[in-house]
Scaffold this motif. Structure first.
Motif, short mmCIF file in Angstrom:
data_model
loop_
_atom_site.label_atom_id
_atom_site.label_comp_id
_atom_site.label_asym_id
_atom_site.label_seq_id
_atom_site.Cartn_x
_atom_site.Cartn_y
_atom_site.Cartn_z
N SER A 118 8.83 41.40 44.58
CA SER A 118 9.78 40.50 45.22
C SER A 118 9.09 39.69 46.32
O SER A 118 9.33 38.49 46.46
CB SER A 118 10.95 41.30 45.80
N ARG A 119 8.22 40.35 47.08
CA ARG A 119 7.49 39.66 48.15
C ARG A 119 6.63 38.54 47.59
O ARG A 119 6.64 37.43 48.13
CB ARG A 119 6.60 40.68 48.88
N ARG A 120 5.90 38.81 46.52
CA ARG A 120 5.05 37.77 45.92
C ARG A 120 5.89 36.58 45.46
O ARG A 120 5.50 35.42 45.65
CB ARG A 120 4.27 38.35 44.73
N ASN A 121 7.02 36.86 44.83
CA ASN A 121 7.89 35.79 44.35
C ASN A 121 8.42 34.93 45.50
O ASN A 121 8.51 33.71 45.39
CB ASN A 121 9.04 36.37 43.55
N LEU A 122 8.77 35.59 46.60
CA LEU A 122 9.32 34.85 47.75
C LEU A 122 8.25 34.04 48.45
O LEU A 122 8.49 32.90 48.88
CB LEU A 122 9.98 35.83 48.73
N TYR A 123 7.04 34.58 48.56
CA TYR A 123 5.93 33.81 49.12
C TYR A 123 5.73 32.53 48.31
O TYR A 123 5.57 31.44 48.86
CB TYR A 123 4.65 34.62 49.10
N ALA A 124 5.73 32.69 46.98
CA ALA A 124 5.49 31.54 46.11
C ALA A 124 6.65 30.54 46.18
O ALA A 124 6.44 29.32 46.23
CB ALA A 124 5.30 32.01 44.67
N LEU A 126 8.82 29.98 48.60
CA LEU A 126 8.97 29.31 49.89
C LEU A 126 7.66 28.73 50.42
O LEU A 126 7.66 28.02 51.42
CB LEU A 126 9.55 30.29 50.93
N GLY A 127 6.55 29.03 49.74
CA GLY A 127 5.28 28.40 50.07
C GLY A 127 4.67 28.85 51.39
O GLY A 127 4.17 28.01 52.14
N PHE A 128 4.66 30.17 51.67
CA PHE A 128 3.99 30.61 52.89
C PHE A 128 3.12 31.84 52.68
O PHE A 128 2.89 32.64 53.58
CB PHE A 128 5.00 30.81 54.03
N GLU A 129 2.58 31.97 51.44
CA GLU A 129 1.74 33.13 51.13
C GLU A 129 0.48 33.18 51.97
O GLU A 129 -0.06 34.26 52.22
CB GLU A 129 1.39 33.19 49.63
N ARG A 130 0.00 32.03 52.45
CA ARG A 130 -1.23 32.03 53.26
C ARG A 130 -1.02 32.70 54.62
O ARG A 130 -1.99 32.98 55.34
CB ARG A 130 -1.75 30.60 53.45
N ALA A 145 11.29 30.90 60.11
CA ALA A 145 12.54 30.69 59.37
C ALA A 145 12.38 31.08 57.91
O ALA A 145 13.28 31.66 57.29
CB ALA A 145 12.98 29.23 59.48
N LYS A 146 11.20 30.80 57.33
CA LYS A 146 10.93 31.22 55.94
C LYS A 146 10.90 32.73 55.84
O LYS A 146 11.45 33.32 54.89
CB LYS A 146 9.61 30.63 55.47
N LEU A 147 10.25 33.39 56.80
CA LEU A 147 10.20 34.86 56.80
C LEU A 147 11.60 35.43 56.94
O LEU A 147 11.98 36.39 56.24
CB LEU A 147 9.30 35.33 57.94
N ASN A 148 12.38 34.86 57.83
CA ASN A 148 13.76 35.30 58.05
C ASN A 148 14.57 35.23 56.76
O ASN A 148 15.28 36.18 56.39
CB ASN A 148 14.39 34.40 59.12
N LEU A 149 14.44 34.13 56.04
CA LEU A 149 15.14 33.97 54.77
C LEU A 149 14.60 34.93 53.72
O LEU A 149 15.36 35.54 52.96
CB LEU A 149 15.01 32.52 54.29
N GLY A 150 13.27 35.06 53.67
CA GLY A 150 12.66 35.95 52.69
C GLY A 150 13.11 37.39 52.85
O GLY A 150 13.36 38.09 51.86
N LEU A 151 13.24 37.85 54.08
CA LEU A 151 13.69 39.22 54.33
C LEU A 151 15.12 39.43 53.85
O LEU A 151 15.47 40.50 53.34
CB LEU A 151 13.56 39.56 55.81
N ALA A 152 15.96 38.41 54.00
CA ALA A 152 17.34 38.52 53.53
C ALA A 152 17.41 38.56 52.00
O ALA A 152 18.30 39.19 51.43
CB ALA A 152 18.16 37.34 54.05
N LEU A 153 16.45 37.91 51.34
CA LEU A 153 16.44 37.83 49.88
C LEU A 153 15.68 38.97 49.22
O LEU A 153 15.79 39.16 47.99
CB LEU A 153 15.80 36.50 49.44
N LEU A 154 14.92 39.72 49.99
CA LEU A 154 13.99 40.70 49.43
C LEU A 154 14.64 41.66 48.45
O LEU A 154 14.10 41.93 47.37
CB LEU A 154 13.32 41.48 50.57
#
Length: 218
Positions: A118-124, A126-130, A145-154
């Motif tokens: 799930s983490r890999r998919n969210l990085y891709a 939202l574009g913040f894997e780097r 803000a991307k991390l905040n959203l990603g944690l809610a979607l995890l």
């Protein structure tokens, strides 16, 4: 005090939500009614916008829906997992993005494999894997803000509640956000989005407005 029960037809249903605050100092303190019997339902696969003026009670209602704040009266019914993205990002300064996902994955009782996928998919998406190995206190406001959203979607919640989720997003990230929302709609997931104003009305199934402490169609 809210009574939490299981919703049948709706994945989230609020009935008769009331909340007031006392303003000022005794003996001139007065009660301000913020929510005056709010009814709100969210059906499977539905994307709903919640709008209203500053001080209308949008964030208060959202906190009640997720259980972070007790109402004075009313009931909240939730069916399935709940994901919440608050307006102000919640993070631990010394943890990296990866470490945040690992921590929240354990809180969601996800397997290590599911969390990493799930983490890999969210990085891709939202574009913040780097920034995976970057500490939170070194991230820009937009990346937080991307991390905040990603944690809610995890945890792939059935119900996703978002309070001003795209504040600080650039245009590219804003479009990626709506791609994620569209994907959740197709998967039968439901999304409630709070915003001060709505510009892309066509992306919502319904828009609900808070006015004078009550909710109604815009």
């Amino acid at each position: 005090m809210a009574t939490v029960v299981t919703a049948v037809e709706s994945v989230l249903e609020a009935r008769g939500i009331e909340k007031s605050y006392r303003r000022g100092v005794w003996p001139v303190a007065r009660r301000q009614d913020v929510l005056r019997g709010v009814d709100l339902a969210l059906r499977p696969g539905e994307v709903v916008g919640l709008v209203g003026e500053n001080g209308s009670g949008k964030s208060t209602l959202m906190k009640i829906l997720v259980g972070a704040l007790r109402p004075d009266a009313g009931t909240v019914a939730v069916s399935g997992r709940l994901g919440y993205c608050p307006q102000e990002p919640v993070f631990y300064e010394r943890l990296t993005c990866d470490e945040h996902f690992e921590l929240f994955g354990r809180a969601y009782k996800m397997s290590a494999e599911d969390e990493r996928r799930s983490r890999r998919n969210l990085y891709a998406a939202l574009g913040f894997e780097r920034y995976a190995g970057t500490r939170a206190d070194q991230l820009s406001g937009g990346t937080l803000a991307k991390l905040n959203l990603g944690l809610a979607l995890l945890g792939d919640p059935e119900v996703l509640l978002l309070d001003e989720p795209y504040a600080g997003f650039d245009w590219d990230t804003y479009l990626k956000f709506w791609d994620l929302v569209a994907g959740r709609r197709q998967a039968g997931r439901s999304v409630l989005i709070i915003s001060h104003f709505v510009t892309d009305e066509g992306r919502f199934d319904r828009i609900v407005q808070l006015r004078d402490g009550r909710a109604g169609p815009r």
